[in-house]
Design a protein around this motif. Sequence first.
Motif, PDB file in Angstrom:
ATOM      1  N   GLY A  62       0.808  -1.207   0.000  1.00  0.00           N
ATOM      2  CA  GLY A  62       0.000   0.000   0.000  1.00  0.00           C
ATOM      3  C   GLY A  62       0.844   1.261   0.000  1.00  0.00           C
ATOM      4  N   GLN A  63       1.989   1.191   0.652  1.00  0.00           N
ATOM      5  CA  GLN A  63       2.878   2.353   0.705  1.00  0.00           C
ATOM      6  C   GLN A  63       3.482   2.657  -0.667  1.00  0.00           C
ATOM      7  OE1 GLN A  63       2.816   3.744   3.593  1.00  0.00           O
ATOM      8  NE2 GLN A  63       4.402   5.306   3.540  1.00  0.00           N
ATOM      9  N   ARG A  64       3.471   1.676  -1.562  1.00  0.00           N
ATOM     10  CA  ARG A  64       4.051   1.852  -2.895  1.00  0.00           C
ATOM     11  C   ARG A  64       2.995   1.977  -3.991  1.00  0.00           C
ATOM     12  NH1 ARG A  64       7.294   3.431  -0.071  1.00  0.00           N
ATOM     13  NH2 ARG A  64       9.015   2.252   0.820  1.00  0.00           N
ATOM     14  N   GLY A  65       1.730   2.064  -3.608  1.00  0.00           N
ATOM     15  CA  GLY A  65       0.679   2.363  -4.557  1.00  0.00           C
ATOM     16  C   GLY A  65       0.074   1.186  -5.276  1.00  0.00           C
ATOM     17  N   ILE A  66       0.430  -0.043  -4.920  1.00  0.00           N
ATOM     18  CA  ILE A  66      -0.089  -1.202  -5.662  1.00  0.00           C
ATOM     19  C   ILE A  66      -1.226  -1.912  -4.941  1.00  0.00           C
ATOM     20  CG2 ILE A  66       1.968  -1.612  -7.032  1.00  0.00           C
ATOM     21  CD1 ILE A  66       2.898  -3.674  -5.061  1.00  0.00           C
ATOM     22  N   GLY A  67      -1.615  -1.413  -3.797  1.00  0.00           N
ATOM     23  CA  GLY A  67      -2.809  -1.947  -3.131  1.00  0.00           C
ATOM     24  C   GLY A  67      -2.619  -3.324  -2.543  1.00  0.00           C
ATOM     25  N   GLU A  68      -3.730  -3.940  -2.167  1.00  0.00           N
ATOM     26  CA  GLU A  68      -3.698  -5.229  -1.479  1.00  0.00           C
ATOM     27  C   GLU A  68      -3.415  -6.376  -2.443  1.00  0.00           C
ATOM     28  OE1 GLU A  68      -7.293  -5.797   0.670  1.00  0.00           O
ATOM     29  OE2 GLU A  68      -6.931  -4.132   2.060  1.00  0.00           O
ATOM     30  N   TYR A  69      -2.807  -7.409  -1.888  1.00  0.00           N
ATOM     31  CA  TYR A  69      -2.582  -8.634  -2.648  1.00  0.00           C
ATOM     32  C   TYR A  69      -3.924  -9.335  -2.853  1.00  0.00           C
ATOM     33  CZ  TYR A  69      -1.185 -13.439  -3.648  1.00  0.00           C
ATOM     34  OH  TYR A  69      -1.053 -14.686  -4.206  1.00  0.00           O
ATOM     35  N   LYS A  70      -4.272  -9.604  -4.110  1.00  0.00           N
ATOM     36  CA  LYS A  70      -5.562 -10.199  -4.443  1.00  0.00           C
ATOM     37  C   LYS A  70      -5.447 -11.641  -4.929  1.00  0.00           C
ATOM     38  CE  LYS A  70      -7.903  -6.317  -3.846  1.00  0.00           C
ATOM     39  NZ  LYS A  70      -8.898  -6.153  -2.758  1.00  0.00           N
TER      40      LYS A  70
END
Length: 488
Positions: free
Chosen positions: A407-415
């Motif tokens: 989240g700190q790098r802008g890619i959101g949660e692992y889905k």
Amino acid sequence: MMLAASCRTKLDVQPSHLVPEQKMWTTKNDARSAVFSAYALLRSALADKNAWLVYGELRAGDFTSVSRGDLSAVTANQLTASFPALENWSNWRPFYAVIYQANLCLEKLETVHKNDFRYTEEEMKVDLAHVRFLRSLAYFYLVRIWGDVPLVTRAVSGEFVPLERAPQARVLDMAAADAQAAAQALPWKYDQQSPELRSQYWGQPSAFWQGVIAGKGSAYMLLAHIAAWRGDYLSTDKFARLVIDNRSKGGYALVNTTTLTGNGGVFTGQAEDIVFAMPFNKNYQESSASGHIEEWVLAEPFISKAQPDIFISNDSILRIFDEPNDERFKVTDGGAGVGNYFTGFGNPVPLFSKIRLLSVTGANPLRSYQSAIVVFRYEELLLLRAEALLYLGKTGESAQVLNSVRGQRGIGEYKGPLAGLANAILQERRRELLGEGWRWFDLVRFEKLEQYSRFSPADLANGAQFWPISKSQLSSASPIQQNKYWQQ
């Protein structure tokens, strides 16, 4: 270092080099010089010919050499090729110089305390903890690089008999004991608020020391890594949580991507996420040409150099940064590269520009740099804890910790599926820690070398993951034997 020569050879490095032994260990300043000499020796061991990068990164396959034969040999895992640099990197002597100095301090600091009333017991205990931490860290590097290594617990002088290699488990037992003792005696911060140290450390404020010398957090983080290397993930989680739960005491926090890749950020060695780093601050005339990744990965427009020595190919960049919206690096719909990790994406030789701390601005014809060697930082600790939780069967918690970095790098949660969580953690470590000297050790720990290298299971059983031992350490009078794989 004493183990690298024949049985009648004298020590090459005299830690108190210009001070006669009978006049050393008498004043408080002698103690300070001795302790910080151990820090300097560790920095030298890691910085010499970019050893930290060679050991931790170049064998893993992400970087390619442009034209240098010695670097091509490392990236191809041909570590016995005939290049002076390979002989240098195969030599464990610099790490034993750290250990020798630490042993000397452990034996002699009590003498300073007795000789100089100004050197208090409180200060002595903290200094002893520093050298225990450094000895532990040096042995941890040795084990990960060479496997079984000689175990030296006393300082020696003059002539000596070299020792045989001790099993890794025994060496790590001692390293863990040292790190545990250091953790008990070091403060979280040098702010005169910790019970371990109520006085000002060597006359400097807390901010001066933040991240650049060991504290309780760096000792616990070292313990977490030692445990992970041994597959003891219960202990890894325990020690990682001690740092995370006390992050306000240590002053640790996640940093944004701008701080990660900015010139005044993480690689100065004193950002909020730094737990322990070896700085090269130009304000103290410490900037140098060697010991910095910039020496090998930068070229025009950063420095007056036509091509870098090593680079990451466009295809590899796309494999590494394979998720949209990554602030570190992404490719737009039009095919342009965005993000500070790389410059010139799409060119035949793109530049890895994540770390680019020049000591002067402009063309920098001196090619002198001031980036710190970052040993431990907070994001890496979180990813290590995510790994530990995964192997403890706590997949939900593992994903949550992983997501804090993502989240700190802008890619959101692992889905993705939980079955793919191990690969997701390894891939995030690859992205976040690229160029910081972790990738090879991660592949060893995750047992992924067969997938990312040419080594077979039989090769790894024979020790291909370790470095060969320097020829200078294999004299006829030495009991040291070459690692089995490299005898071929």
